[in-house]
Design a protein around this motif. Structure first.
Motif, mmCIF file in Angstrom:
data_model
loop_
_atom_site.group_PDB
_atom_site.id
_atom_site.type_symbol
_atom_site.label_atom_id
_atom_site.label_comp_id
_atom_site.label_asym_id
_atom_site.label_seq_id
_atom_site.Cartn_x
_atom_site.Cartn_y
_atom_site.Cartn_z
ATOM 1 N N ARG A 1 4.791 24.293 45.564
ATOM 2 C CA ARG A 1 3.467 25.042 45.189
ATOM 3 C C ARG A 1 2.987 24.984 43.981
ATOM 4 O O ARG A 1 1.881 24.864 43.741
ATOM 5 C CB ARG A 1 3.883 26.460 45.324
ATOM 6 N N VAL A 2 3.688 24.567 42.871
ATOM 7 C CA VAL A 2 3.427 24.636 41.521
ATOM 8 C C VAL A 2 2.584 23.196 41.561
ATOM 9 O O VAL A 2 1.258 23.041 41.036
ATOM 10 C CB VAL A 2 4.799 24.422 40.542
ATOM 11 N N GLU A 3 3.059 22.110 42.256
ATOM 12 C CA GLU A 3 2.382 20.870 42.173
ATOM 13 C C GLU A 3 1.059 20.936 42.900
ATOM 14 O O GLU A 3 -0.022 20.479 42.516
ATOM 15 C CB GLU A 3 3.269 19.911 42.732
ATOM 16 N N ALA A 4 1.063 21.780 43.952
ATOM 17 C CA ALA A 4 -0.082 21.929 44.732
ATOM 18 C C ALA A 4 -1.060 22.650 44.103
ATOM 19 O O ALA A 4 -2.358 22.279 43.926
ATOM 20 C CB ALA A 4 0.225 22.676 46.125
ATOM 21 N N ALA A 5 -0.806 23.678 43.229
ATOM 22 C CA ALA A 5 -1.561 24.337 42.255
ATOM 23 C C ALA A 5 -2.192 23.486 41.327
ATOM 24 O O ALA A 5 -3.367 23.683 40.956
ATOM 25 C CB ALA A 5 -0.898 25.516 41.773
ATOM 26 N N LEU A 6 -1.342 22.802 40.651
ATOM 27 C CA LEU A 6 -1.919 22.045 39.348
ATOM 28 C C LEU A 6 -2.982 20.885 40.233
ATOM 29 O O LEU A 6 -4.072 20.505 39.425
ATOM 30 C CB LEU A 6 -0.882 21.036 39.054
ATOM 31 N N ILE A 7 -2.545 20.153 41.351
ATOM 32 C CA ILE A 7 -3.656 19.285 42.281
ATOM 33 C C ILE A 7 -5.058 20.158 42.307
ATOM 34 O O ILE A 7 -5.960 19.328 42.197
ATOM 35 C CB ILE A 7 -2.941 18.739 43.496
ATOM 36 N N ALA A 8 -4.875 21.151 42.725
ATOM 37 C CA ALA A 8 -6.058 21.956 43.201
ATOM 38 C C ALA A 8 -6.857 22.093 41.880
ATOM 39 O O ALA A 8 -7.993 22.104 41.745
ATOM 40 C CB ALA A 8 -5.686 23.266 43.822
ATOM 41 N N GLN A 9 -6.166 22.571 40.976
ATOM 42 C CA GLN A 9 -6.846 23.149 39.558
ATOM 43 C C GLN A 9 -7.499 21.973 39.098
ATOM 44 O O GLN A 9 -8.709 22.041 38.498
ATOM 45 C CB GLN A 9 -5.995 23.628 38.532
ATOM 46 N N LYS A 10 -6.923 20.759 39.076
ATOM 47 C CA LYS A 10 -7.597 19.375 38.495
ATOM 48 C C LYS A 10 -8.834 19.141 39.358
ATOM 49 O O LYS A 10 -9.734 18.733 38.804
ATOM 50 C CB LYS A 10 -6.703 18.365 38.502
ATOM 51 N N ALA A 11 -8.459 19.100 40.647
ATOM 52 C CA ALA A 11 -9.613 18.622 41.449
ATOM 53 C C ALA A 11 -10.770 19.639 41.202
ATOM 54 O O ALA A 11 -11.981 19.228 41.256
ATOM 55 C CB ALA A 11 -9.111 18.664 43.133
ATOM 56 N N TRP A 12 -10.756 20.985 41.438
ATOM 57 C CA TRP A 12 -11.573 21.826 41.094
ATOM 58 C C TRP A 12 -12.451 22.037 39.852
ATOM 59 O O TRP A 12 -13.497 22.102 39.662
ATOM 60 C CB TRP A 12 -11.204 23.418 41.416
ATOM 61 N N ALA A 13 -11.715 21.434 38.780
ATOM 62 C CA ALA A 13 -12.158 21.379 37.565
ATOM 63 C C ALA A 13 -13.195 20.240 37.488
ATOM 64 O O ALA A 13 -14.184 20.142 36.585
ATOM 65 C CB ALA A 13 -11.158 21.264 36.416
ATOM 66 N N GLU A 14 -12.941 19.046 38.303
ATOM 67 C CA GLU A 14 -13.741 17.903 38.461
ATOM 68 C C GLU A 14 -15.188 18.071 39.264
ATOM 69 O O GLU A 14 -15.867 17.321 39.016
ATOM 70 C CB GLU A 14 -12.943 16.747 38.902
ATOM 71 N N LYS A 15 -15.197 19.017 39.948
ATOM 72 C CA LYS A 15 -16.282 19.246 40.724
ATOM 73 C C LYS A 15 -17.620 19.576 39.836
ATOM 74 O O LYS A 15 -17.626 20.356 38.803
ATOM 75 C CB LYS A 15 -16.047 20.468 41.695
#
Length: 212
Positions: free
Chosen positions: A198-212
């Motif tokens: 879950r932690v890794e999934a959350a980090l991936i999501a945060q990075k991706a959404w920050a780049e939008k």
């Protein structure tokens, strides 16, 4: 030491003048001349030049010739000579293996200097074209497909809850679904993102959404 060059351009008058300009000082020598991509590939294989100087728009396409020569490793370096100032052409040429992109408006002295640098292992693209190429590459990187884009709306909503630090139970209450359903979705989400937890999934999501 004389720098050996093959030249491929389908305009004989321009080509003859180019040969004279290149050889004027005696530091560079044109060892082979052609007028098409096929001839350029053959000349490179025959002479193993220090630099293959190719017209972008000659029959058979200069970028195709560059890619074939680069793959065969039959030239020390490859340079395109063209009137095109299209950043897409610059990018395509570099991706094909060229290290030089020279506009036909350069002077004879500039051309000789550029060819000497390219033969020495340096890259050459005019500043304006380099900026265009960088913008195109950045757009291409942004356009690359991301695993997170494969998530459904429901999966994205659940992942947002995970990124916010919520438990499966809390996410279930927010979305009005059962906790076991959230767990099921999390398995799918982890698989799609290739995340280990879950932690890794959350980090991936945060990075991706920050780049939008």
């Amino acid at each position: 030491m004389t720098i050996r060059i093959i030249l491929a351009d389908d305009h004989p008058i321009f080509r003859d003048g180019l040969v004279h300009s290149i050889e004027e000082t005696g530091t560079l020598e044109v060892v082979g001349i052609g007028g098409s991509a096929e001839e350029a590939v053959a000349l490179a294989a025959q002479y193993k030049p220090d630099v293959a100087l190719l017209d972008l728009s000659m029959p058979g396409n200069g970028i195709t010739a560059a890619a074939r020569i680069a793959q065969a490793g039959t030239a020390g370096a490859i340079a395109m000579l063209t009137v095109s100032e299209d950043g897409a052409d610059v990018t395509a040429a570099m991706q094909a293996g060229a290290t030089g992109y020279i506009l036909k408006g350069v002077s004879a002295a500039e051309l000789r200097g550029i060819l000497q640098k390219i033969a020495a292992g340096e890259a050459h693209v005019s500043p304006g074209l380099a900026a265009q190429m960088l913008r195109i590459m950045q757009k291409s990187e942004k356009a690359e497909h991301r695993p997170i884009d494969d998530l459904t709306k429901r999966e994205e909503d659940i992942l947002k809850g995970v990124a916010a630090g919520k438990s499966n139970k809390e996410i279930g209450l927010d979305l009005k679904i059962q906790e076991k359903t959230v767990k099921h979705y999390m398995t799918i989400i982890l698989s799609k993102l290739q995340a280990r937890n879950r932690v890794e999934a959350a980090l991936i999501a945060q990075k991706a959404w920050a780049e939008k």
